[in-house]
Write a protein that holds these residues in place. Sequence first.
Motif, PDB file in Angstrom:
ATOM      1  N   ARG A  40      -3.519   3.016   0.103  1.00 35.06           N
ATOM      2  CA  ARG A  40      -4.333   3.417  -1.049  1.00 35.06           C
ATOM      3  C   ARG A  40      -4.508   4.923  -1.127  1.00 35.06           C
ATOM      4  O   ARG A  40      -4.446   5.524  -2.208  1.00 35.06           O
ATOM      5  N   ASN A  41      -4.788   5.576  -0.003  1.00 32.88           N
ATOM      6  CA  ASN A  41      -5.146   6.990   0.002  1.00 32.88           C
ATOM      7  C   ASN A  41      -3.962   7.931   0.112  1.00 32.88           C
ATOM      8  O   ASN A  41      -4.063   9.102  -0.263  1.00 32.88           O
ATOM      9  N   ILE A  42      -2.840   7.437   0.653  1.00 33.94           N
ATOM     10  CA  ILE A  42      -1.710   8.328   0.886  1.00 33.94           C
ATOM     11  C   ILE A  42      -0.540   8.019  -0.042  1.00 33.94           C
ATOM     12  O   ILE A  42      -0.058   8.893  -0.774  1.00 33.94           O
ATOM     13  N   PHE A  43      -0.082   6.788  -0.035  1.00 38.69           N
ATOM     14  CA  PHE A  43       1.138   6.461  -0.766  1.00 38.69           C
ATOM     15  C   PHE A  43       0.896   6.122  -2.232  1.00 38.69           C
ATOM     16  O   PHE A  43       1.762   6.364  -3.075  1.00 38.69           O
ATOM     17  N   PHE A  44      -0.258   5.526  -2.552  1.00 38.18           N
ATOM     18  CA  PHE A  44      -0.515   5.094  -3.926  1.00 38.18           C
ATOM     19  C   PHE A  44      -1.799   5.697  -4.482  1.00 38.18           C
ATOM     20  O   PHE A  44      -2.487   5.076  -5.287  1.00 38.18           O
ATOM     21  N   ALA A  45      -2.114   6.917  -4.071  1.00 37.71           N
ATOM     22  CA  ALA A  45      -3.360   7.548  -4.503  1.00 37.71           C
ATOM     23  C   ALA A  45      -3.425   7.720  -6.015  1.00 37.71           C
ATOM     24  O   ALA A  45      -4.505   7.689  -6.612  1.00 37.71           O
ATOM     25  N   LYS A  46      -2.270   7.895  -6.659  1.00 37.24           N
ATOM     26  CA  LYS A  46      -2.237   8.108  -8.105  1.00 37.24           C
ATOM     27  C   LYS A  46      -1.706   6.900  -8.857  1.00 37.24           C
ATOM     28  O   LYS A  46      -1.395   7.002 -10.044  1.00 37.24           O
ATOM     29  N   ARG A  47      -1.611   5.780  -8.180  1.00 36.66           N
ATOM     30  CA  ARG A  47      -1.115   4.542  -8.800  1.00 36.66           C
ATOM     31  C   ARG A  47      -2.276   3.583  -8.995  1.00 36.66           C
ATOM     32  O   ARG A  47      -2.592   2.766  -8.126  1.00 36.66           O
ATOM     33  N   THR A  48      -2.924   3.686 -10.132  1.00 35.19           N
ATOM     34  CA  THR A  48      -4.152   2.921 -10.376  1.00 35.19           C
ATOM     35  C   THR A  48      -3.929   1.428 -10.246  1.00 35.19           C
ATOM     36  O   THR A  48      -4.702   0.719  -9.584  1.00 35.19           O
ATOM     37  N   PHE A  49      -2.886   0.917 -10.874  1.00 32.56           N
ATOM     38  CA  PHE A  49      -2.647  -0.524 -10.860  1.00 32.56           C
ATOM     39  C   PHE A  49      -2.291  -1.019  -9.461  1.00 32.56           C
ATOM     40  O   PHE A  49      -2.743  -2.081  -9.034  1.00 32.56           O
ATOM     41  N   VAL A  50      -1.491  -0.247  -8.749  1.00 31.34           N
ATOM     42  CA  VAL A  50      -1.103  -0.655  -7.401  1.00 31.34           C
ATOM     43  C   VAL A  50      -2.316  -0.687  -6.486  1.00 31.34           C
ATOM     44  O   VAL A  50      -2.494  -1.614  -5.689  1.00 31.34           O
ATOM     45  N   ARG A  51      -3.180   0.327  -6.590  1.00 37.53           N
ATOM     46  CA  ARG A  51      -4.387   0.359  -5.757  1.00 37.53           C
ATOM     47  C   ARG A  51      -5.262  -0.866  -6.012  1.00 37.53           C
ATOM     48  O   ARG A  51      -5.827  -1.451  -5.077  1.00 37.53           O
ATOM     49  N   GLY A  52      -5.390  -1.248  -7.271  1.00 32.63           N
ATOM     50  CA  GLY A  52      -6.190  -2.429  -7.573  1.00 32.63           C
ATOM     51  C   GLY A  52      -5.579  -3.707  -7.039  1.00 32.63           C
ATOM     52  O   GLY A  52      -6.279  -4.578  -6.518  1.00 32.63           O
ATOM     53  N   LEU A  53      -4.238  -3.812  -7.146  1.00 31.73           N
ATOM     54  CA  LEU A  53      -3.567  -5.025  -6.701  1.00 31.73           C
ATOM     55  C   LEU A  53      -3.500  -5.144  -5.187  1.00 31.73           C
ATOM     56  O   LEU A  53      -3.411  -6.257  -4.649  1.00 31.73           O
ATOM     57  N   LEU A  54      -3.541  -4.023  -4.475  1.00 37.42           N
ATOM     58  CA  LEU A  54      -3.449  -4.066  -3.021  1.00 37.42           C
ATOM     59  C   LEU A  54      -4.560  -4.913  -2.402  1.00 37.42           C
ATOM     60  O   LEU A  54      -4.340  -5.586  -1.390  1.00 37.42           O
ATOM     61  N   TRP A  55      -5.740  -4.884  -3.002  1.00 37.11           N
ATOM     62  CA  TRP A  55      -6.865  -5.611  -2.420  1.00 37.11           C
ATOM     63  C   TRP A  55      -6.679  -7.117  -2.460  1.00 37.11           C
ATOM     64  O   TRP A  55      -7.355  -7.856  -1.733  1.00 37.11           O
ATOM     65  N   SER A  56      -5.761  -7.603  -3.300  1.00 36.41           N
ATOM     66  CA  SER A  56      -5.507  -9.050  -3.357  1.00 36.41           C
ATOM     67  C   SER A  56      -4.888  -9.564  -2.064  1.00 36.41           C
ATOM     68  O   SER A  56      -4.907 -10.771  -1.799  1.00 36.41           O
ATOM     69  N   LEU A  57      -4.354  -8.674  -1.219  1.00 36.40           N
ATOM     70  CA  LEU A  57      -3.800  -9.097   0.061  1.00 36.40           C
ATOM     71  C   LEU A  57      -4.857  -9.735   0.953  1.00 36.40           C
ATOM     72  O   LEU A  57      -4.541 -10.562   1.817  1.00 36.40           O
ATOM     73  N   PHE A  58      -6.109  -9.379   0.751  1.00 31.27           N
ATOM     74  CA  PHE A  58      -7.179  -9.922   1.577  1.00 31.27           C
ATOM     75  C   PHE A  58      -7.393 -11.414   1.327  1.00 31.27           C
ATOM     76  O   PHE A  58      -7.990 -12.100   2.156  1.00 31.27           O
ATOM     77  N   PHE A  59      -6.932 -11.907   0.196  1.00 35.14           N
ATOM     78  CA  PHE A  59      -7.100 -13.329  -0.087  1.00 35.14           C
ATOM     79  C   PHE A  59      -6.203 -14.200   0.783  1.00 35.14           C
ATOM     80  O   PHE A  59      -6.337 -15.425   0.796  1.00 35.14           O
ATOM     81  N   LEU A  60      -5.283 -13.572   1.535  1.00 34.60           N
ATOM     82  CA  LEU A  60      -4.456 -14.312   2.484  1.00 34.60           C
ATOM     83  C   LEU A  60      -5.189 -14.585   3.793  1.00 34.60           C
ATOM     84  O   LEU A  60      -4.804 -15.480   4.552  1.00 34.60           O
ATOM     85  N   LEU A  61      -6.238 -13.821   4.070  1.00 31.50           N
ATOM     86  CA  LEU A  61      -6.886 -13.866   5.385  1.00 31.50           C
ATOM     87  C   LEU A  61      -7.347 -15.254   5.819  1.00 31.50           C
ATOM     88  O   LEU A  61      -7.122 -15.655   6.966  1.00 31.50           O
ATOM     89  N   PRO A  62      -8.020 -16.038   4.954  1.00 34.72           N
ATOM     90  CA  PRO A  62      -8.536 -17.332   5.430  1.00 34.72           C
ATOM     91  C   PRO A  62      -7.472 -18.318   5.875  1.00 34.72           C
ATOM     92  O   PRO A  62      -7.804 -19.342   6.485  1.00 34.72           O
TER      93      PRO A  62
END
Length: 414
Positions: A40-62
């Motif tokens: 989020r902070n280094i590779f996709f700092a200026k990619r608004t949509f990618v930053r938002g979609l990255l958090w969906s990875l947490f739904f795999l945790l359970p």
Amino acid sequence: MTDWSQIGNVLDFCSVYFTTQLVRCAVFSFVLIGLVMLLRNIFFAKRTFVRGLLWSLFFLLPFLGRLKLFYENEMVLRATWRLTAGTMSIVWVDRIYMAGILTAAIFIFGRQLRLFRNVRAMKQMDFGHILIRVTDMNVTPFTVGLCKPKIVLPTCMVQEFSRDELEVIVRHELTHIRLGHLWCGFAWDILRCLMWINPFLTIFQKYVRADLEDLCDRVCIQNSGKSAHEYGMILLKSVKLLRSGYGDIPTAATYAGEKGFAQMKRRMGNIAAFCPYRKSRFLCMTAGMFFILVMTLLVIHTHSYGRYNEDKGLMVCQYDGTGAIVSNDTERLSRMISYDDTFVYIDREPFEDFLCQSGAEGEIYIYFGGFYKLPGLGSGAEACYYENDSDDAIVQIPYESIMDHWYVKLLQFL
């Protein structure tokens, strides 16, 4: 007649079973937070949509708690065996973990239920065929509810803003609803409850909300027909109007304003840097992330233990005042013991020689079949008592299966 005496044992087993999985998921969550923050902070700092979609990875945790690598990967096994042994053997630790989930759920969702009751009592206003709730509290506009979301505006904003300006604020909240951000917030709160031992899920929640706000701002500007400058000025006007306070709004609410200068500066910078985007590109990115999540879930499912697994093990125990295992060498015992749905068949002579060599005394019990939820965490096994007064070469011992009992069916379903 239903045997309710097993309720306590079932509850203890459930606490062990789910705690073992959730603690493992919590360990993964620490790693995933570091990875997402790095991207989020280094590779996709200026990619608004990618930053938002990255958090969906947490739904795999359970879904990670039953992975076979916890037992079959030597490196992972060495790193986690103490954790697994602790959650599987210390019942009071599991009870504390379950109590922590309940406490977190009461605290998080209790606040939201109180807010929802307050919102239902607020007066309504018809705004272009949309029912808006109006409050005298000095809070930023927010939306609450999942199936029937309700948009709430402060009275001062309704009085001071023009209809065109209010339309932008309402559109912002409707965009949150259409993008599914309320459901994302609800899912995140569930993760916070299930993995409450990871405080970073709460600490970094502000970054989740910030990224969803940036995504919402961009979509809203694109669809509103207004320039980024006009949109930003309306946002600044709302902050100025509400500068005396923001109220106590739980995480289910979405905001049209920000609490801190640094957050507002960041958000206004993103709005100022807005440039139109192609909707098809956004849809492709969303579909791509959905495909990645689905494929990852399939991989996880393939490399995880099932809800219950057939146990083909054999074990002989003795009871001479205290229970003791004589042998759990399935390969050796299977040469002397077999079974079907009704009887256990024992090759008497070699089995009694085996008992003699093992020094087994007292009552002899044979455990076989059944199922297990996770290796080392069995939840059902057949058993029979061996009597050594038979002269038959093959001893047939009838047994009553436990597989039809209600608590066994329940444990298989979990």
